[in-house]
Every structure is written in C-alpha cells, then in structure tokens.
Scaffold this active site. Sequence first.
Site, PDB file in Angstrom:
ATOM      1  N   LYS A   1       0.826  -1.215   0.000  1.00 29.82           N
ATOM      2  CA  LYS A   1       0.000   0.000   0.000  1.00 29.82           C
ATOM      3  C   LYS A   1       0.860   1.266   0.000  1.00 29.82           C
ATOM      4  O   LYS A   1       0.384   2.343  -0.374  1.00 29.82           O
ATOM      5  CB  LYS A   1      -0.947   0.011   1.201  1.00 29.82           C
ATOM      6  CG  LYS A   1      -0.294   0.158   2.560  1.00 29.82           C
ATOM      7  CD  LYS A   1      -1.320   0.137   3.668  1.00 29.82           C
ATOM      8  CE  LYS A   1      -0.686   0.291   5.048  1.00 29.82           C
ATOM      9  NZ  LYS A   1      -0.031   1.595   5.230  1.00 29.82           N
ATOM     10  N   ASP A   2       2.119   1.165   0.430  1.00 22.87           N
ATOM     11  CA  ASP A   2       3.015   2.322   0.467  1.00 22.87           C
ATOM     12  C   ASP A   2       3.709   2.578  -0.865  1.00 22.87           C
ATOM     13  O   ASP A   2       4.290   3.647  -1.067  1.00 22.87           O
ATOM     14  CB  ASP A   2       4.098   2.133   1.539  1.00 22.87           C
ATOM     15  CG  ASP A   2       3.542   2.095   2.948  1.00 22.87           C
ATOM     16  OD1 ASP A   2       2.492   2.725   3.182  1.00 22.87           O
ATOM     17  OD2 ASP A   2       4.153   1.438   3.812  1.00 22.87           O
TER      18      ASP A   2
ATOM     19  N   THR B   1      -5.825   8.495  14.422  1.00 20.76           N
ATOM     20  CA  THR B   1      -5.426   8.091  13.070  1.00 20.76           C
ATOM     21  C   THR B   1      -5.041   9.329  12.279  1.00 20.76           C
ATOM     22  O   THR B   1      -5.665  10.377  12.426  1.00 20.76           O
ATOM     23  CB  THR B   1      -6.534   7.333  12.325  1.00 20.76           C
ATOM     24  OG1 THR B   1      -6.075   7.027  10.991  1.00 20.76           O
ATOM     25  CG2 THR B   1      -7.816   8.144  12.232  1.00 20.76           C
TER      26      THR B   1
ATOM     27  N   ARG C   1      -8.174   8.696   4.575  1.00 19.82           N
ATOM     28  CA  ARG C   1      -9.125   7.678   4.126  1.00 19.82           C
ATOM     29  C   ARG C   1      -9.979   7.183   5.290  1.00 19.82           C
ATOM     30  O   ARG C   1     -11.210   7.100   5.196  1.00 19.82           O
ATOM     31  CB  ARG C   1      -8.364   6.497   3.485  1.00 19.82           C
ATOM     32  CG  ARG C   1      -9.244   5.295   3.164  1.00 19.82           C
ATOM     33  CD  ARG C   1      -8.394   4.111   2.743  1.00 19.82           C
ATOM     34  NE  ARG C   1      -7.493   3.675   3.799  1.00 19.82           N
ATOM     35  CZ  ARG C   1      -7.840   2.847   4.789  1.00 19.82           C
ATOM     36  NH1 ARG C   1      -9.072   2.400   4.885  1.00 19.82           N
ATOM     37  NH2 ARG C   1      -6.957   2.497   5.700  1.00 19.82           N
ATOM     38  N   ARG C   2      -9.334   6.857   6.395  1.00 24.50           N
ATOM     39  CA  ARG C   2     -10.075   6.380   7.572  1.00 24.50           C
ATOM     40  C   ARG C   2     -10.932   7.487   8.168  1.00 24.50           C
ATOM     41  O   ARG C   2     -12.088   7.279   8.528  1.00 24.50           O
ATOM     42  CB  ARG C   2      -9.090   5.829   8.615  1.00 24.50           C
ATOM     43  CG  ARG C   2      -8.439   4.516   8.203  1.00 24.50           C
ATOM     44  CD  ARG C   2      -7.265   4.158   9.079  1.00 24.50           C
ATOM     45  NE  ARG C   2      -6.712   2.838   8.738  1.00 24.50           N
ATOM     46  CZ  ARG C   2      -5.481   2.452   8.998  1.00 24.50           C
ATOM     47  NH1 ARG C   2      -4.629   3.299   9.592  1.00 24.50           N
ATOM     48  NH2 ARG C   2      -5.074   1.245   8.665  1.00 24.50           N
TER      49      ARG C   2
ATOM     50  N   ARG D   1       0.989   9.130  14.408  1.00 24.16           N
ATOM     51  CA  ARG D   1       2.063   8.588  13.598  1.00 24.16           C
ATOM     52  C   ARG D   1       2.886   7.659  14.464  1.00 24.16           C
ATOM     53  O   ARG D   1       2.711   7.563  15.655  1.00 24.16           O
ATOM     54  CB  ARG D   1       2.960   9.721  13.077  1.00 24.16           C
ATOM     55  CG  ARG D   1       2.338  10.650  12.050  1.00 24.16           C
ATOM     56  CD  ARG D   1       2.348  10.080  10.640  1.00 24.16           C
ATOM     57  NE  ARG D   1       3.625   9.463  10.296  1.00 24.16           N
ATOM     58  CZ  ARG D   1       4.699  10.122   9.861  1.00 24.16           C
ATOM     59  NH1 ARG D   1       4.656  11.440   9.727  1.00 24.16           N
ATOM     60  NH2 ARG D   1       5.807   9.477   9.554  1.00 24.16           N
ATOM     61  N   GLY D   2       3.823   6.951  13.824  1.00 20.72           N
ATOM     62  CA  GLY D   2       4.696   6.044  14.562  1.00 20.72           C
ATOM     63  C   GLY D   2       4.327   4.595  14.300  1.00 20.72           C
ATOM     64  O   GLY D   2       3.349   4.284  13.625  1.00 20.72           O
TER      65      GLY D   2
ATOM     66  N   ARG E   1       1.615   3.622  18.709  1.00 21.32           N
ATOM     67  CA  ARG E   1       0.211   4.035  18.620  1.00 21.32           C
ATOM     68  C   ARG E   1      -0.612   3.411  19.742  1.00 21.32           C
ATOM     69  O   ARG E   1      -1.493   4.075  20.317  1.00 21.32           O
ATOM     70  CB  ARG E   1      -0.349   3.643  17.248  1.00 21.32           C
ATOM     71  CG  ARG E   1       0.383   4.309  16.094  1.00 21.32           C
ATOM     72  CD  ARG E   1      -0.264   3.987  14.770  1.00 21.32           C
ATOM     73  NE  ARG E   1       0.588   4.413  13.654  1.00 21.32           N
ATOM     74  CZ  ARG E   1       0.182   4.542  12.414  1.00 21.32           C
ATOM     75  NH1 ARG E   1      -1.077   4.287  12.099  1.00 21.32           N
ATOM     76  NH2 ARG E   1       1.001   4.919  11.467  1.00 21.32           N
TER      77      ARG E   1
ATOM     78  N   CYS F   1      -1.885  10.992  -1.348  1.00 22.05           N
ATOM     79  CA  CYS F   1      -2.306  10.934   0.053  1.00 22.05           C
ATOM     80  C   CYS F   1      -3.105  12.171   0.459  1.00 22.05           C
ATOM     81  O   CYS F   1      -3.423  12.354   1.631  1.00 22.05           O
ATOM     82  CB  CYS F   1      -1.098  10.757   0.965  1.00 22.05           C
ATOM     83  SG  CYS F   1       0.130  12.066   0.794  1.00 22.05           S
TER      84      CYS F   1
END
Length: 308
Positions: free
Chosen positions: A85-86, A129, A133-134, A151-152, A157, A245
């Site tokens: 996905k990245d 988050t 998208r979420r 992040r992280g 998280r 993004c």
Amino acid sequence: MRKSKRCLRIGTRGSDLALAQTEQVLQILRERWPHYTYEIVKIKTTGDKVRNLALPRIGGKGLFTKELEVALLEEKIDLAVHSLKDLPTELPEELCVGAVLPREHPGDVLISLTGAGLEDLPEGARIGTSSLRRQAQLKAARPDLNFVPLRGNVPTRLRKLEKGECEAVVLAWAGLRRLRLDLTGRMTLLPYQVCLPAVAQGAIGVEMRKEDRELRKMVEVLDDPTTRLEVTAERAFLRWLGGGCHVPIAALARVAGAEILLEGLVADPEGKRIVRGQESGSTAYPEEVGIRLAERLLREGAEELLRG
C-alpha cells in the site's frame, strides 16, 4: 569445486512490522534456495525521519519507499520488501514488483481499552489516526467523532491509547497479525461498508531490478496469483485516478473463479461526500477493471473531489 552462490541483500525499513514482513520473505527464500546467503539491510525513509507531521503535510509520493528504490537502482540491495500500500503505482523504469505474497485480511480494526465498537463509542470520542481515508469514512458514519493525529509504529500508537490520548485507534488488521499482537476483547473489525481499505492493504510486495533474471526466477516462489490479480486491479484504479495521500481513496478487489470484483471510492476529507461504486470483469484483464471503475467514479463526481 562448486561455485559459491551469491549473497542476496534485502532492503527494508527498520520498524518491527517491516522486519517481520522481511522475515516472512526470508523464510520462504531460505527454504526454497538454501544454498544462497542472505543479508538484511535496514534503510530509513523520509516517512521514518519526519514524524512530527501528518503524511499529507509532508507531501510527495513514496514517503516510505523512495530510499529503498534508490538503493535498488544503485545496486546497494537486491530486493526491497514493502507494505504494498506504500508503494507508488508508477515505478522507475528499471524496477518491477517481482512478487506479491499471499494477502492477509485487508480490513481495518478499531481498538479501544474497553473493546467498544464504532457505534458504542461515546459522543465526541477521540479517534487516533492520521489517515484521511479512515477519517473521511468514519466521519461519514459518526460525524460527532474527533480525530487525533497518530504517527509512529504500531506499539507507539497503542501506547498513546493506553496513555489516554484518545478513546480508540484505527489500525490495519494485517499489521497486528504479522506482529502477533493479541488484542482479544479490545478490537473490532470495521466492515467494508463502513471503512473500505487502502489500495493493496494487507499485501507485501517485493521490488527488484528488472534486469536481474536470476533473481526474478527465484522470487517467483513468493508470488501469489490471486493476490497479484487483486492488487493489480486496485493499483490500476488508483493510478488512473492520479490520487495520492491528499484525497481519501479506497479500493478492494476480490477474485471469484474467473471473475474479479472491484469496489472503490473517492471522498472529501470531511466525509460529507463519498463517490463509491463497483465494477467486475475477467481475471485475464485486472487492469481494465480498475480503469473502468476509475473512469466511472470520475464521471460521477470523483474528478471534482480530486481537484479539491
């Protein structure tokens, strides 16, 4: 005297999840090709270095992959292992995705200390988050929710959740699975109608130089044909939209016999407008399915959303 086999250098990010995914690749290669030697090369990417900004604010593509691709092009590594996905949908001409491993469940999960599901969270609950998208999809389901940038790596998280910085966090199920984290009683799987996953979420991609024919034959053992078809359709959808993004985009393809069904969406960041649809077609032409769905959504309003 037997000619010595080459040492294969496998590039990866240094996070626990990235290393777990790389070990998954290594285990298969070692079993199939035991006479080769293997070396893991950890590489820091831009996304790893810049942690104080949300990904859309950093800008650009390949935030977690570009440095790995440079290492491939400079022949400092032979393979790069990515969360697919990245990986941008357009690769340098000299590179290709040599293998796509069998996909884990591609969905997202909501994790809270109490195990509350999305509908059970209190009014105005804070959700951790940084994914647009979420955020867009969850705002559409629960407009009252507040979102906290997060992040992280996965353990980081989860620690923020435990510290009370938010009432819940949203993570990919695949990452929890690969890290072997048992969160029984604390997580609920978000249905696709509520939160469609990111393109290629749950899939591991192995990138390499096209010209390395010896290695291309070796990594074929890693490739899962069904997952390859699914992510090919999803990535074609994203590529045709030209999205990055900055705009919420989601897609999920599923293979059923000789047919592939693709569902996708484009949303505004606030979740007030979501353009969503499906297309199906032959598994012989997965890219065409992705392109047809992208064109359909563009006609139905996604073009306006992508322009911002």
